[in-house]
Design a protein around this motif. Structure first.
Motif, mmCIF file in Angstrom:
data_model
loop_
_atom_site.group_PDB
_atom_site.id
_atom_site.type_symbol
_atom_site.label_atom_id
_atom_site.label_comp_id
_atom_site.label_asym_id
_atom_site.label_seq_id
_atom_site.Cartn_x
_atom_site.Cartn_y
_atom_site.Cartn_z
ATOM 1 N N GLU A 9 44.419 67.439 33.425
ATOM 2 C CA GLU A 9 45.248 67.490 34.637
ATOM 3 C C GLU A 9 44.547 66.935 35.728
ATOM 4 O OE1 GLU A 9 47.164 71.000 34.965
ATOM 5 O OE2 GLU A 9 48.553 70.840 33.337
ATOM 6 N N GLU A 10 43.096 67.189 35.627
ATOM 7 C CA GLU A 10 42.210 66.707 36.781
ATOM 8 C C GLU A 10 41.434 65.523 36.434
ATOM 9 O OE1 GLU A 10 40.322 70.243 37.738
ATOM 10 O OE2 GLU A 10 38.558 69.747 36.260
ATOM 11 N N GLU A 200 19.408 56.949 29.623
ATOM 12 C CA GLU A 200 19.709 57.905 28.997
ATOM 13 C C GLU A 200 20.481 59.250 29.814
ATOM 14 O OE1 GLU A 200 16.950 56.665 29.172
ATOM 15 O OE2 GLU A 200 16.950 55.510 26.986
ATOM 16 N N GLU A 201 20.035 59.459 30.887
ATOM 17 C CA GLU A 201 20.716 60.435 31.977
ATOM 18 C C GLU A 201 22.336 60.009 32.174
ATOM 19 O OE1 GLU A 201 16.909 62.178 34.389
ATOM 20 O OE2 GLU A 201 17.960 60.330 35.074
ATOM 21 N N THR A 202 22.402 58.904 32.218
ATOM 22 C CA THR A 202 23.680 58.350 32.710
ATOM 23 C C THR A 202 24.655 58.481 31.402
ATOM 24 O OG1 THR A 202 22.845 56.348 33.738
ATOM 25 C CG2 THR A 202 25.046 56.307 33.083
ATOM 26 N N ARG A 203 24.231 58.627 30.300
ATOM 27 C CA ARG A 203 25.059 58.886 29.090
ATOM 28 C C ARG A 203 25.173 60.410 28.900
ATOM 29 N NH1 ARG A 203 24.418 60.679 23.846
ATOM 30 N NH2 ARG A 203 25.991 59.859 22.335
ATOM 31 N N ALA A 204 24.174 61.005 29.205
ATOM 32 C CA ALA A 204 24.183 62.704 29.123
ATOM 33 C C ALA A 204 25.049 63.141 30.358
ATOM 34 C CB ALA A 204 23.068 63.271 29.296
ATOM 35 N N TYR A 205 25.243 62.560 31.463
ATOM 36 C CA TYR A 205 26.001 62.755 32.686
ATOM 37 C C TYR A 205 27.460 62.466 32.289
ATOM 38 C CZ TYR A 205 28.211 62.087 37.052
ATOM 39 O OH TYR A 205 29.131 62.081 38.251
ATOM 40 N N ILE A 206 27.582 61.341 31.780
ATOM 41 C CA ILE A 206 29.251 61.030 31.202
ATOM 42 C C ILE A 206 29.440 62.088 30.215
ATOM 43 C CG2 ILE A 206 30.565 59.558 30.132
ATOM 44 C CD1 ILE A 206 29.013 57.120 31.350
ATOM 45 N N LEU A 207 28.863 62.474 29.192
ATOM 46 C CA LEU A 207 29.263 63.300 28.026
ATOM 47 C C LEU A 207 29.354 64.969 28.762
ATOM 48 C CD1 LEU A 207 27.121 62.178 25.092
ATOM 49 C CD2 LEU A 207 29.461 61.930 25.602
ATOM 50 N N HIS A 208 28.700 65.161 29.700
ATOM 51 C CA HIS A 208 28.763 66.571 30.408
ATOM 52 C C HIS A 208 30.032 66.611 30.969
ATOM 53 C CE1 HIS A 208 27.703 69.954 32.668
ATOM 54 N NE2 HIS A 208 28.037 69.286 33.914
ATOM 55 N N ILE A 212 32.933 69.396 30.551
ATOM 56 C CA ILE A 212 33.555 70.372 31.417
ATOM 57 C C ILE A 212 35.178 70.093 31.514
ATOM 58 C CG2 ILE A 212 33.323 70.904 33.955
ATOM 59 C CD1 ILE A 212 31.180 71.948 31.941
ATOM 60 N N GLY A 213 35.399 68.693 31.546
ATOM 61 C CA GLY A 213 37.019 68.357 31.558
ATOM 62 C C GLY A 213 37.791 68.748 30.675
#
Length: 231
Positions: A9-10, A200-208, A212-213
């Protein structure tokens, strides 16, 4: 779209800084540690810089959530203001009454500095620390920058009454390298620059943010993540 396509929903990728989604990579941890050092410090400025979108504002929001109970904070998010307006904003943020002003209702820099100094001395006597955070500080005019520098002159015999944290884009570093800014530059006791994320951080950021969502983690294929990093 978020409900029909992602099933939530967000917007998990909103541009609005939200500590709930904060991705604490190593550089962000180090940046937050520098800001916390600024809160505990007793002199000078702390400056955090980074390009648009590197997470500066989100780091500052996390700082707010972690402030000790003995710290009062003033946050200035609109630095395109005059010296008088900036001092009035600081007073407003701290709940300091400054109405009345000079004859005709006009407030002066001196009057506001006197009011602010009195408040800070009282806070210091009550063993409270006061921190001023200026976001988008690269937009401060030369006159406002000089006024910010003068705020560090508010002190007792052994400590500064106001600790100042500057959050800015890299343009501020260029401004402070000018010869007329030498006194200001010398008062910066800690600096930190947020670099963009690695692949690598970009991928981890997206998965994070997906986790959460509450979104399944296979929404973006590896090629899509690589394109996002490139963009």
């Amino acid at each position: 779209m978020f409900w029909t396509h992602f099933g939530i929903e967000e917007n998990a990728f909103s541009n609005t800084p939200d500590p709930k989604y904060f991705f604490l990579r190593q550089r962000h941890q180090e940046a937050l540690a520098h800001l916390m050092y600024g809160v505990r410090g007793g002199s000078g400025f702390v400056m955090l810089t980074g390009e648009v979108g590197t997470g500066k504002t989100t780091v500052s929001r996390c700082l707010v959530e972690q402030l000790p109970a003995s710290v009062d904070m003033a946050l200035c998010v609109n630095p395109r203001i005059s010296e008088v307006e900036m001092l009035a904003t600081i007073c407003d943020e701290l709940g300091v009454s400054h109405t009345g002003g000079m004859a005709g209702g006009t407030e002066s820099v001196k009057q506001l500095m006197d009011v602010l100094n009195g408040y800070l001395l009282d806070a210091h006597a009550r063993r409270r620390r006061t921190v001023l955070v200026i976001d988008e500080a690269q937009n401060l005019s030369p006159q406002a920058l000089e006024q910010v520098r003068l705020l560090t002159n508010l002190e007792t015999h052994d400590t500064k009454l106001l600790q100042i944290i500057l959050i800015a884009q890299p343009e501020l570093k260029e401004i402070l390298e000018q010869s007329g800014m030498r006194q200001f530059n010398q008062r910066i006791t800690a600096r930190y620059h947020l670099d963009p994320m690695t692949k690598e951080e970009t991928r981890a950021y997206i998965l994070h943010r997906l986790s959460i969502g509450g979104i399944r983690n296979d929404v973006f294929k590896s090629d899509a993540m690589a394109e996002i990093f490139h963009l």
